[in-house]
Design an enzyme around this catalytic site. Sequence first.
Site, PDB file in Angstrom:
ATOM      1  N   ASP A   1      46.493  91.454 -53.113  1.00 40.56           N
ATOM      2  CA  ASP A   1      45.152  90.816 -53.141  1.00 40.56           C
ATOM      3  C   ASP A   1      44.004  91.481 -53.496  1.00 40.56           C
ATOM      4  OD1 ASP A   1      45.497  92.968 -51.248  1.00 40.56           O
ATOM      5  OD2 ASP A   1      45.741  91.408 -49.430  1.00 40.56           O
TER       6      ASP A   1
ATOM      7  N   HIS B   1      48.300  89.644 -40.092  1.00 42.20           N
ATOM      8  CA  HIS B   1      48.412  89.043 -41.425  1.00 42.20           C
ATOM      9  C   HIS B   1      49.231  90.002 -42.485  1.00 42.20           C
ATOM     10  CE1 HIS B   1      44.228  91.629 -42.370  1.00 42.20           C
ATOM     11  NE2 HIS B   1      45.489  92.113 -42.831  1.00 42.20           N
TER      12      HIS B   1
HETATM   13  C1  F6R Z   1      46.270  95.141 -48.224  1.00 39.82           C
HETATM   14  C2  F6R Z   1      46.746  94.031 -47.407  1.00 39.82           C
HETATM   15  C3  F6R Z   1      46.401  93.927 -46.039  1.00 39.82           C
HETATM   16  C4  F6R Z   1      46.704  95.201 -45.298  1.00 39.82           C
HETATM   17  C5  F6R Z   1      46.538  95.408 -43.959  1.00 39.82           C
HETATM   18  C6  F6R Z   1      46.695  96.639 -43.105  1.00 39.82           C
HETATM   19  O1  F6R Z   1      46.336  94.775 -49.686  1.00 39.82           O
HETATM   20  O2  F6R Z   1      47.338  93.045 -48.035  1.00 39.82           O
HETATM   21  O3  F6R Z   1      47.412  92.966 -45.591  1.00 39.82           O
HETATM   22  O4  F6R Z   1      48.021  95.664 -45.856  1.00 39.82           O
HETATM   23  O5  F6R Z   1      45.204  94.736 -43.685  1.00 39.82           O
HETATM   24  O6  F6R Z   1      45.721  97.497 -43.757  1.00 39.82           O
HETATM   25  P1  F6R Z   1      45.767  99.220 -43.475  1.00 39.82           P
HETATM   26  O7  F6R Z   1      46.958  99.617 -44.058  1.00 39.82           O
HETATM   27  O8  F6R Z   1      44.485  99.493 -43.828  1.00 39.82           O
HETATM   28  O9  F6R Z   1      45.927  99.325 -41.773  1.00 39.82           O
END
Ligand code: F6R
Length: 239
Positions: free
Chosen positions: A67, A136
Amino acid sequence: MVVRVFESPEQVSTACAMLFASQVISNPRAVLGLATGSSPIGTYQQLINWYNEDILDFSEATSFNLDEYVGIPESNECSYHCFMQNQLFHGINLKASYLPDGNSKDMRGACRNYDKAIKKAGGIDLQLLGIGRNGHIGFNEPSDAFSFGTQVVTLTPSTIDANRRFFDEHEEVPSMAISMGVGTIMASRRVVMIAMGDDKQDAVYGAVKGPVTPHLPASILQMHQDCILLCDRKAAAQL
Ligand code: F6R
C-alpha cells in the site's frame, strides 16, 4: 493457519526473515510481497545483514508493496516509498521493487495497472503482512465485503490514529490510501503474517479464532492454504 508463538518480537523478526531468506535461496526469481509499519522493521534489518554477509542475493527477485498513502509525495519522509527505501531497499539489491502510485491523476487506472504488474510478474510467491489493531491487512479496513483487487480506501479513525506516530505533530495524517486487495493477498502462494505487542491481541484472536468476516479482514487468512502467523507472547495472549 499455522500459528507460532515466540518469546520476543526479535525472535518473530528472525523467524520471518528466515522464511524470506529460504524463499529467495530456493527461488532466486521470487516475487516478494512487502509491508510497511513497525512490525517488519526487524525482519528487513535481518535481511540487510544477511545480504551484507553474502548469505542472500536479491538480484533476480522482485517486490510489490501492499500500500501507499494517497496524496503525499513519494519524496515525503512519511510516504511508504520513503519508508521502504530507508528500511530495506537501500540495503539490498532487488532487481525491481514496486509500490502502488498514490499520486496518479487516474487512481482507477493506477489500481488496474498495479494488479496487471503483479499478474505479469507471475503473482506473489511470499506475502508479508502486519495486522492492524482493527484486523486490517494491507489497508483493507473492516467493511461489509472483502475487496478483490487494488483499490483506493478510506482509512478508519483507529488506523489514522495508529499511523499518527510516524508523522510530525503539525502534519496531517492522510485519510486515504491505495491498497492491494484482499483477493490479491489471498492469491499469494504463501502468506506470513507477523504480530507483536499487547495492542494486537484482539485482532490476532479474531484472525485466528473468530468467524471469517470482512469486519475483521485478517480472518480470511483462515481460508488460505499456506498461511503462517508468527507472533510474540503479548500478541498471542488470548489464543
Ligand atoms: C502496512 C500495512 C498495514 C500494517 C498494519 C500494522 O503496509 O499494510 O496493514 O501492516 O497497520 O502496522 P504496524 O506494524 O505498524 O503495527
